[in-house]
Design a protein around this motif. Structure first.
Motif, PDB file in Angstrom:
ATOM      1  N   VAL A   1       6.352  32.484  13.000  1.00 56.70           N
ATOM      2  CA  VAL A   1       6.498  30.973  12.904  1.00 56.70           C
ATOM      3  C   VAL A   1       6.993  30.516  14.414  1.00 56.70           C
ATOM      4  CG1 VAL A   1       7.000  29.120  11.591  1.00 56.70           C
ATOM      5  CG2 VAL A   1       6.824  31.199  10.293  1.00 56.70           C
ATOM      6  N   VAL A   2       6.306  29.356  14.774  1.00 56.76           N
ATOM      7  CA  VAL A   2       6.308  28.733  16.103  1.00 56.76           C
ATOM      8  C   VAL A   2       6.719  27.294  15.955  1.00 56.76           C
ATOM      9  CG1 VAL A   2       5.638  28.579  18.539  1.00 56.76           C
ATOM     10  CG2 VAL A   2       5.458  30.837  17.194  1.00 56.76           C
ATOM     11  N   CYS A   3       7.682  26.731  16.405  1.00 58.56           N
ATOM     12  CA  CYS A   3       7.769  25.204  16.756  1.00 58.56           C
ATOM     13  C   CYS A   3       8.337  25.128  18.236  1.00 58.56           C
ATOM     14  CB  CYS A   3       8.546  24.608  15.609  1.00 58.56           C
ATOM     15  SG  CYS A   3      10.369  24.779  15.656  1.00 58.56           S
TER      16      CYS A   3
ATOM     17  N   ASN B   1      12.622  25.867  18.184  1.00 57.88           N
ATOM     18  CA  ASN B   1      13.031  26.772  16.993  1.00 57.88           C
ATOM     19  C   ASN B   1      14.432  26.244  16.365  1.00 57.88           C
ATOM     20  OD1 ASN B   1      14.019  30.145  16.993  1.00 57.88           O
ATOM     21  ND2 ASN B   1      12.717  29.099  15.822  1.00 57.88           N
TER      22      ASN B   1
ATOM     23  N   SER C   1      10.473  25.446  12.237  1.00 57.28           N
ATOM     24  CA  SER C   1      10.369  27.174  12.216  1.00 57.28           C
ATOM     25  C   SER C   1      11.279  27.781  11.440  1.00 57.28           C
ATOM     26  CB  SER C   1       9.860  27.651  13.385  1.00 57.28           C
ATOM     27  OG  SER C   1      10.757  27.534  14.417  1.00 57.28           O
TER      28      SER C   1
ATOM     29  N   GLU D   1      10.224  29.694   8.207  1.00 61.33           N
ATOM     30  CA  GLU D   1      10.702  31.115   8.161  1.00 61.33           C
ATOM     31  C   GLU D   1      11.526  31.637   6.997  1.00 61.33           C
ATOM     32  OE1 GLU D   1      13.600  34.342  10.581  1.00 61.33           O
ATOM     33  OE2 GLU D   1      12.977  32.534  11.301  1.00 61.33           O
TER      34      GLU D   1
ATOM     35  N   SER E   1      10.729  33.601  13.639  1.00 58.89           N
ATOM     36  CA  SER E   1      10.333  32.644  14.266  1.00 58.89           C
ATOM     37  C   SER E   1      11.050  32.482  15.569  1.00 58.89           C
ATOM     38  CB  SER E   1      11.099  31.555  13.161  1.00 58.89           C
ATOM     39  OG  SER E   1      12.480  31.303  13.482  1.00 58.89           O
TER      40      SER E   1
END
Length: 147
Positions: free
Chosen positions: A7-9, A12, A16, A20, A34
């Motif tokens: 999971v990426v933002c 972090n 995310s 996660e 993440s």
């Protein structure tokens, strides 16, 4: 098929880590981690999750206090079967960083009709409450697709 999910933002620390935690709770037989696209450039390597992200998670029975922000890398992208991102911009950033990962990068909000999930980083806690509920809807939709 998609046993390893990243999971990426951006940093972090807000979106995310929450997503996660939600995915881990609902997909216990999967590896879920993440990362962020701008962790290093924001001087946030190893930073804890944002206090409001921690708070909203705690209110709903999730503990993300041990979270440590990390930078997205091409090597990290290569370790996962599915990369879920928060925005169209993140799709582009993953593709630039790891061109071979474009085909396995998808929007987290895709199945709930939400293209981008906004970053609440400089917003009040109420924005994190809204974020949490959006992420619950988005992760629940993904869990249904993956199981």
């Amino acid at each position: 098929m998609f046993d390893r999910i990243l999971v990426v933002c951006t940093a972090n620390i807000c979106r995310s880590p929450v997503a996660e935690a939600l995915l881990k709770a609902n997909l216990p037989n999967h590896v879920i981690e993440s990362a962020g696209t701008m962790v290093a450039s924001s001087n946030l390597l190893n930073a804890r999750a944002h206090q409001h992200s921690q708070g909203v998670c705690a209110e709903h029975g999730f503990d993300i206090s041990g979270h440590s922000a990390r930078q997205l890398t091409p090597e990290l992208c290569g370790q996962f079967d599915l990369i879920l991102v928060m925005s169209h911009e993140h799709v582009d950033e993953v593709a630039l960083l790891s061109p071979g990962s474009r085909g396995k990068t998808m929007l987290l909000g895709q199945w709930i009709g939400q293209g981008d999930i906004d970053d609440p980083v400089h917003q009040p806690k109420a924005s994190f409450d809204v974020l949490f509920h959006t992420l619950v809807r988005a992760t629940t939709a993904w869990v249904k697709k993956l199981t």
